[in-house]
Design a protein around this motif. Structure first.
Motif, PDB file in Angstrom:
ATOM      1  N   ASP A   1       7.463 -19.723 -23.640  1.00  0.00           N
ATOM      2  CA  ASP A   1       7.931 -21.064 -23.308  1.00  0.00           C
ATOM      3  C   ASP A   1       6.709 -21.921 -22.973  1.00  0.00           C
ATOM      4  N   PHE A   2       6.313 -22.780 -23.907  1.00  0.00           N
ATOM      5  CA  PHE A   2       5.123 -23.600 -23.725  1.00  0.00           C
ATOM      6  C   PHE A   2       5.344 -24.749 -22.744  1.00  0.00           C
ATOM      7  N   ASN A   3       6.581 -24.922 -22.254  1.00  0.00           N
ATOM      8  CA  ASN A   3       6.848 -25.944 -21.246  1.00  0.00           C
ATOM      9  C   ASN A   3       6.476 -25.476 -19.840  1.00  0.00           C
ATOM     10  N   LEU A   4       6.257 -24.176 -19.687  1.00  0.00           N
ATOM     11  CA  LEU A   4       5.868 -23.626 -18.389  1.00  0.00           C
ATOM     12  C   LEU A   4       4.358 -23.731 -18.212  1.00  0.00           C
ATOM     13  N   PRO A   5       3.861 -23.645 -16.981  1.00  0.00           N
ATOM     14  CA  PRO A   5       2.413 -23.708 -16.752  1.00  0.00           C
ATOM     15  C   PRO A   5       1.687 -22.523 -17.402  1.00  0.00           C
ATOM     16  N   SER A   6       0.425 -22.722 -17.715  1.00  0.00           N
ATOM     17  CA  SER A   6      -0.403 -21.651 -18.288  1.00  0.00           C
ATOM     18  C   SER A   6      -0.393 -20.436 -17.377  1.00  0.00           C
ATOM     19  N   GLY A   7      -0.348 -19.257 -17.987  1.00  0.00           N
ATOM     20  CA  GLY A   7      -0.358 -18.019 -17.222  1.00  0.00           C
ATOM     21  C   GLY A   7       1.032 -17.468 -16.946  1.00  0.00           C
TER      22      GLY A   7
ATOM     23  N   GLN B   1       3.772 -18.431 -19.180  1.00  0.00           N
ATOM     24  CA  GLN B   1       4.555 -18.854 -20.337  1.00  0.00           C
ATOM     25  C   GLN B   1       5.275 -17.691 -21.030  1.00  0.00           C
ATOM     26  N   GLN B   2       4.774 -16.466 -20.853  1.00  0.00           N
ATOM     27  CA  GLN B   2       5.367 -15.323 -21.540  1.00  0.00           C
ATOM     28  C   GLN B   2       6.559 -14.790 -20.770  1.00  0.00           C
ATOM     29  N   MET B   3       7.652 -14.571 -21.489  1.00  0.00           N
ATOM     30  CA  MET B   3       8.853 -13.996 -20.889  1.00  0.00           C
ATOM     31  C   MET B   3       8.753 -12.480 -20.940  1.00  0.00           C
ATOM     32  N   SER B   4       9.737 -11.773 -20.404  1.00  0.00           N
ATOM     33  CA  SER B   4       9.684 -10.305 -20.393  1.00  0.00           C
ATOM     34  C   SER B   4      10.033  -9.749 -21.776  1.00  0.00           C
TER      35      SER B   4
END
Length: 87
Positions: free
Chosen positions: A47-53, A55-58
């Motif tokens: 999710d590129f809308n989340l802050p860096s670091g 962004q990756q989901m489980s």
């Protein structure tokens, strides 16, 4: 996306295209470089809308994938066509 020969423990194989353990795809499908046999794969979203670091989901649970050897035969056809592939 990552794929492994074993479900547990899941050990990601090195992808020959990226030289890494898995690859990133922007689509909902891809052609995997897998030999015939039973494989396990898992995916996770980004999710590129989340802050860096963060962004990756489980990772998803591993799913079974069975790859079979290709089976086809080439037969002759009328002169207008050069060949025809049959399942």
């Amino acid at each position: 996306m990552q794929y492994s020969k074993a479900r547990y423990p899941f050990r990601p194989e090195i992808d020959p295209r990226t030289k890494g353990r898995g690859f990133l795809t922007w689509s909902t499908s891809d052609v995997l470089p897998l030999a015939p046999g039973t494989w396990w794969y898992r995916v996770r979203g980004i999710d590129f809308n989340l802050p860096s670091g963060v962004q990756q989901m489980s990772w998803s649970d591993p799913e079974k994938l069975v790859v079979s050897k290709p089976r086809f035969k080439v037969v002759t056809t009328p002169p207008k066509r050069k060949f025809k592939v049959l399942p």
